[in-house]
Design an enzyme around this catalytic site. Sequence first.
Site, PDB file in Angstrom:
ATOM      1  N   ALA A  42      59.045  12.466  14.088  1.00 41.58           N
ATOM      2  CA  ALA A  42      57.911  11.556  13.881  1.00 41.58           C
ATOM      3  C   ALA A  42      56.625  12.092  14.517  1.00 41.58           C
ATOM      4  CB  ALA A  42      58.238  10.180  14.454  1.00 41.58           C
ATOM      5  N   GLU A 114      41.179   0.873  17.826  1.00 40.27           N
ATOM      6  CA  GLU A 114      42.232   0.413  16.911  1.00 40.27           C
ATOM      7  C   GLU A 114      42.538  -1.044  17.194  1.00 40.27           C
ATOM      8  OE1 GLU A 114      45.622   3.021  17.159  1.00 40.27           O
ATOM      9  OE2 GLU A 114      44.881   4.254  15.524  1.00 40.27           O
ATOM     10  N   HIS A 237      55.290  -1.546   9.273  1.00 41.74           N
ATOM     11  CA  HIS A 237      53.937  -1.304   8.783  1.00 41.74           C
ATOM     12  C   HIS A 237      53.831  -2.049   7.455  1.00 41.74           C
ATOM     13  CE1 HIS A 237      50.363   0.689   7.303  1.00 41.74           C
ATOM     14  NE2 HIS A 237      50.177   1.191   8.506  1.00 41.74           N
ATOM     15  N   ARG A 283      48.897  -7.261  11.473  1.00 36.74           N
ATOM     16  CA  ARG A 283      49.846  -6.542  10.617  1.00 36.74           C
ATOM     17  C   ARG A 283      51.187  -7.262  10.458  1.00 36.74           C
ATOM     18  NH1 ARG A 283      51.783  -0.849  13.411  1.00 36.74           N
ATOM     19  NH2 ARG A 283      49.737  -0.180  12.744  1.00 36.74           N
ATOM     20  N   HIS A 344      58.657   0.971  10.952  1.00 36.66           N
ATOM     21  CA  HIS A 344      57.699   1.952  11.458  1.00 36.66           C
ATOM     22  C   HIS A 344      58.011   2.411  12.877  1.00 36.66           C
ATOM     23  CE1 HIS A 344      53.951   4.037  11.465  1.00 36.66           C
ATOM     24  NE2 HIS A 344      53.383   3.274  12.374  1.00 36.66           N
ATOM     25  N   ARG A 379      54.730  -3.291  19.785  1.00 37.07           N
ATOM     26  CA  ARG A 379      54.021  -2.117  20.299  1.00 37.07           C
ATOM     27  C   ARG A 379      52.531  -2.180  19.984  1.00 37.07           C
ATOM     28  NH1 ARG A 379      52.966   3.517  17.733  1.00 37.07           N
ATOM     29  NH2 ARG A 379      52.872   2.212  15.892  1.00 37.07           N
TER      30      ARG A 379
HETATM   31  C1  LIG Z   1      53.789   7.823  10.057  1.00 42.24           C
HETATM   32  C2  LIG Z   1      53.736   7.580  11.542  1.00 42.24           C
HETATM   33  C3  LIG Z   1      52.496   7.470  12.187  1.00 42.24           C
HETATM   34  C4  LIG Z   1      52.442   7.241  13.564  1.00 42.24           C
HETATM   35  N1  LIG Z   1      51.222   7.196  14.190  1.00 42.24           N
HETATM   36  C5  LIG Z   1      51.176   7.064  15.549  1.00 42.24           C
HETATM   37  C6  LIG Z   1      49.928   7.136  16.248  1.00 42.24           C
HETATM   38  O1  LIG Z   1      48.877   7.303  15.644  1.00 42.24           O
HETATM   39  N2  LIG Z   1      49.952   6.992  17.607  1.00 42.24           N
HETATM   40  C7  LIG Z   1      51.098   6.811  18.314  1.00 42.24           C
HETATM   41  O2  LIG Z   1      51.050   6.682  19.552  1.00 42.24           O
HETATM   42  N3  LIG Z   1      52.290   6.756  17.672  1.00 42.24           N
HETATM   43  C8  LIG Z   1      52.361   6.903  16.319  1.00 42.24           C
HETATM   44  N4  LIG Z   1      53.567   6.869  15.688  1.00 42.24           N
HETATM   45  C9  LIG Z   1      54.789   6.783  16.497  1.00 42.24           C
HETATM   46  C10 LIG Z   1      55.067   8.137  17.160  1.00 42.24           C
HETATM   47  O3  LIG Z   1      54.805   9.162  16.238  1.00 42.24           O
HETATM   48  C11 LIG Z   1      56.508   8.242  17.629  1.00 42.24           C
HETATM   49  O4  LIG Z   1      56.869   7.111  18.352  1.00 42.24           O
HETATM   50  C12 LIG Z   1      56.686   9.472  18.528  1.00 42.24           C
HETATM   51  O5  LIG Z   1      56.248  10.625  17.841  1.00 42.24           O
HETATM   52  C13 LIG Z   1      58.137   9.631  18.933  1.00 42.24           C
HETATM   53  O6  LIG Z   1      58.274  10.880  19.565  1.00 42.24           O
HETATM   54  P1  LIG Z   1      59.704  11.349  20.056  1.00 42.24           P
HETATM   55  O7  LIG Z   1      59.517  12.685  20.681  1.00 42.24           O
HETATM   56  O8  LIG Z   1      60.328  10.259  20.823  1.00 42.24           O
HETATM   57  O9  LIG Z   1      60.544  11.467  18.701  1.00 42.24           O
HETATM   58  P2  LIG Z   1      60.333  12.413  17.427  1.00 42.24           P
HETATM   59  O10 LIG Z   1      59.001  13.028  17.381  1.00 42.24           O
HETATM   60  O11 LIG Z   1      60.774  11.632  16.242  1.00 42.24           O
HETATM   61  O12 LIG Z   1      61.369  13.576  17.700  1.00 42.24           O
HETATM   62  C14 LIG Z   1      62.748  13.344  17.692  1.00 42.24           C
HETATM   63  C15 LIG Z   1      63.448  14.666  17.693  1.00 42.24           C
HETATM   64  O13 LIG Z   1      64.843  14.491  17.902  1.00 42.24           O
HETATM   65  C16 LIG Z   1      65.573  15.239  16.941  1.00 42.24           C
HETATM   66  N5  LIG Z   1      66.879  14.609  16.788  1.00 42.24           N
HETATM   67  C17 LIG Z   1      67.166  13.347  16.400  1.00 42.24           C
HETATM   68  N6  LIG Z   1      68.505  13.142  16.429  1.00 42.24           N
HETATM   69  C18 LIG Z   1      69.070  14.295  16.847  1.00 42.24           C
HETATM   70  C19 LIG Z   1      70.397  14.734  17.067  1.00 42.24           C
HETATM   71  N7  LIG Z   1      71.455  13.954  16.854  1.00 42.24           N
HETATM   72  N8  LIG Z   1      70.619  16.001  17.493  1.00 42.24           N
HETATM   73  C20 LIG Z   1      69.576  16.848  17.693  1.00 42.24           C
HETATM   74  N9  LIG Z   1      68.290  16.487  17.491  1.00 42.24           N
HETATM   75  C21 LIG Z   1      68.039  15.238  17.081  1.00 42.24           C
HETATM   76  C22 LIG Z   1      64.683  15.211  15.722  1.00 42.24           C
HETATM   77  O14 LIG Z   1      65.053  16.204  14.808  1.00 42.24           O
HETATM   78  C23 LIG Z   1      63.326  15.417  16.371  1.00 42.24           C
HETATM   79  O15 LIG Z   1      63.138  16.780  16.698  1.00 42.24           O
HETATM   80  C24 LIG Z   1      53.637   7.093  14.303  1.00 42.24           C
HETATM   81  C25 LIG Z   1      54.874   7.191  13.654  1.00 42.24           C
HETATM   82  C26 LIG Z   1      54.924   7.440  12.293  1.00 42.24           C
HETATM   83  C27 LIG Z   1      56.274   7.561  11.631  1.00 42.24           C
END
Ligand SMILES: Cc1cc2nc3c(=O)[nH]c(=O)nc-3n(C[C@H](O)[C@H](O)[C@H](O)COP(=O)(O)OP(=O)(O)OC[C@H]3O[C@@H](n4cnc5c(N)ncnc54)[C@H](O)[C@@H]3O)c2cc1C
Length: 529
Positions: A42, A114, A237, A283, A344, A379
């Site tokens: 994400a 925002e 969303h 929203r 979302h 959130r």
């Molecule tokens: C379209 C969209 C727009 C957004 N816009 C915003 C924004 O503007 N501002 C904001 O603050 N937040 C935003 N968010 C939310 C934010 O992007 C996410 O909450 C954040 O990026 C999560 O980061 P993370 O590192 O926790 O997970 P992710 O970035 O999702 O990374 C998870 C990782 O874990 C890996 N993984 C999962 N399961 C396994 C497994 N079993 N074994 C090995 N690897 C695995 C995946 O492949 C990935 O590499 C948005 C989300 C979306 C979907």
Amino acid sequence: MQSQDFDVLIIGSGLAGLSAALHLAPTHRVAVLTKRGLADGASGWAQGGIAAVLAEGDTFDAHVQDTLVAGAGLCDLAATRAVVEGAPQAIRWLQTLGVPFSEEEAGRLHLTREGGHGARRIVHATDATGAAVQRTLLETVRATPNVTLLEQHTLVDLITARKLGLPGPQRCLGLYAFDETTDTVHTFRAPHTVLATGGAGKVYLYTSNPDTATGDGIAAAWRAGCRVQNMEFIQFHPTCLYHPQAKSFLISEAVRGEGGRLLRPDGTRFMPEHDERAELAPRDVVARAIDYEMKTHGLDCVHLDISHQSPEFLQAHFPTILARCAELGIDITREPIPVVPAAHYTCGGVLTDLAGRTDLAGLYAIGETACTGLHGANRLASNSLVECMVFARAAADAILAVPGGGAAVPDLPAWDDSRVTDADERVVISHNWDELRRFMWDYVGIVRTDKRLERAAHRIALLQAEIGEFYANFHVCRDLLELRNLVQVAELIVRSAQQRRESRGLHYSRDWPAMAAPAAPTLLVPPVR
Ligand SMILES: Cc1cc2nc3c(=O)[nH]c(=O)nc-3n(C[C@H](O)[C@H](O)[C@H](O)COP(=O)(O)OP(=O)(O)OC[C@H]3O[C@@H](n4cnc5c(N)ncnc54)[C@H](O)[C@@H]3O)c2cc1C
């Protein structure tokens, strides 16, 4: 085969996982395992930006207050303060790594505003913030010695002292991971493991999330004996593009802000019947109204019409949406855009303390996988990327502070697949995926009732039995592992929703429409601890 040994195992290469890896790498041997490519997740998709108090006149107290209001009485104050006060430093860290944030003038960041934020405090890199951050982190991590990057490696399960029947305190000793390139399960051993696997949006039919968001870390931590909190709070969303070839493309809420009207397929406008603010309602109100219209009239989608604006205006304000819709044959200057609400953000997750520690010694959870207490029942926009970074640093600091790098880890057994065979009926997996996501959408989506939750719980129990049998008898593959986790997460969402006998934040029940007092989180305790 022997285990592969590291000081720290990090599961996930999103913003949370990569940030933690970079903080640990100077002194620790780190492995980052990720189930697809490094950029899949994400984080790279985030558009809006990152919230941080940087503007003159803005204060930490104001950001905390805005977060508490959004969280509807369930935010943890200490976690909220930690994230808000850590945000400016997190932004400076990204700047030193070279993230090209948008600037007002040389050296001065441009801050946007925002919904829900009382001040300009959103740092961004045009409308593709996540991609810019992810690119920079990946370049940095690739050039960092001490970090081993393992793509196509899917976490199967955590290995705990309890599972091995070892005496003494419960702790995490390592994990099994399925390597898709060789079709084998490897054993990894380390005194510290960090879950950074993102959210669980794929449990729903419509989601803005990438395919990786299958709740793997939450399900694995639960199976290993960790408590999970607030899983009923799923943020939807209101407007995701509805088109067979367009997976997960968001139509920005700014389209409604610029006069976009929501219509039924017959062209009638419906928002004024639901809320006096019509399309400009918050929203969750808009998402609920669309859900009502779709379910009442049996619609596949509704329409969002912005065609009254000139083509020049749309090109200037919404170039990406205009272009993406045009690619799919939708001319938004002349016709409405088909939209559906979409799952979302997963507000709940693995319960942690302020350093990302879970219930299991040696196991940490950060990013969307964790429930740190920041988001409460809803959130606040742009608070999640910053949470990833602040808690990645806190978890890394906690690991760095462990004397001698941590207690010695015993030898771990290799994965035993001597009694399983190749699956002959892979259709079972795809069928169950579809069934699960559809009934979660229909019964456990934006509007819930006791009856719908009961129906969902019943179906989940059937799927769990079927998938459990499949898992026990056949070689693992990524689809099966993800399905097993999705069903587990679905069960946690339903159980949490059933426990909440009120409507609060993102949880809306037609049977319990009022907000109850006092506000309390939903804490689920696993059967094995
Ligand atoms: C379209 C969209 C727009 C957004 N816009 C915003 C924004 O503007 N501002 C904001 O603050 N937040 C935003 N968010 C939310 C934010 O992007 C996410 O909450 C954040 O990026 C999560 O980061 P993370 O590192 O926790 O997970 P992710 O970035 O999702 O990374 C998870 C990782 O874990 C890996 N993984 C999962 N399961 C396994 C497994 N079993 N074994 C090995 N690897 C695995 C995946 O492949 C990935 O590499 C948005 C989300 C979306 C979907």
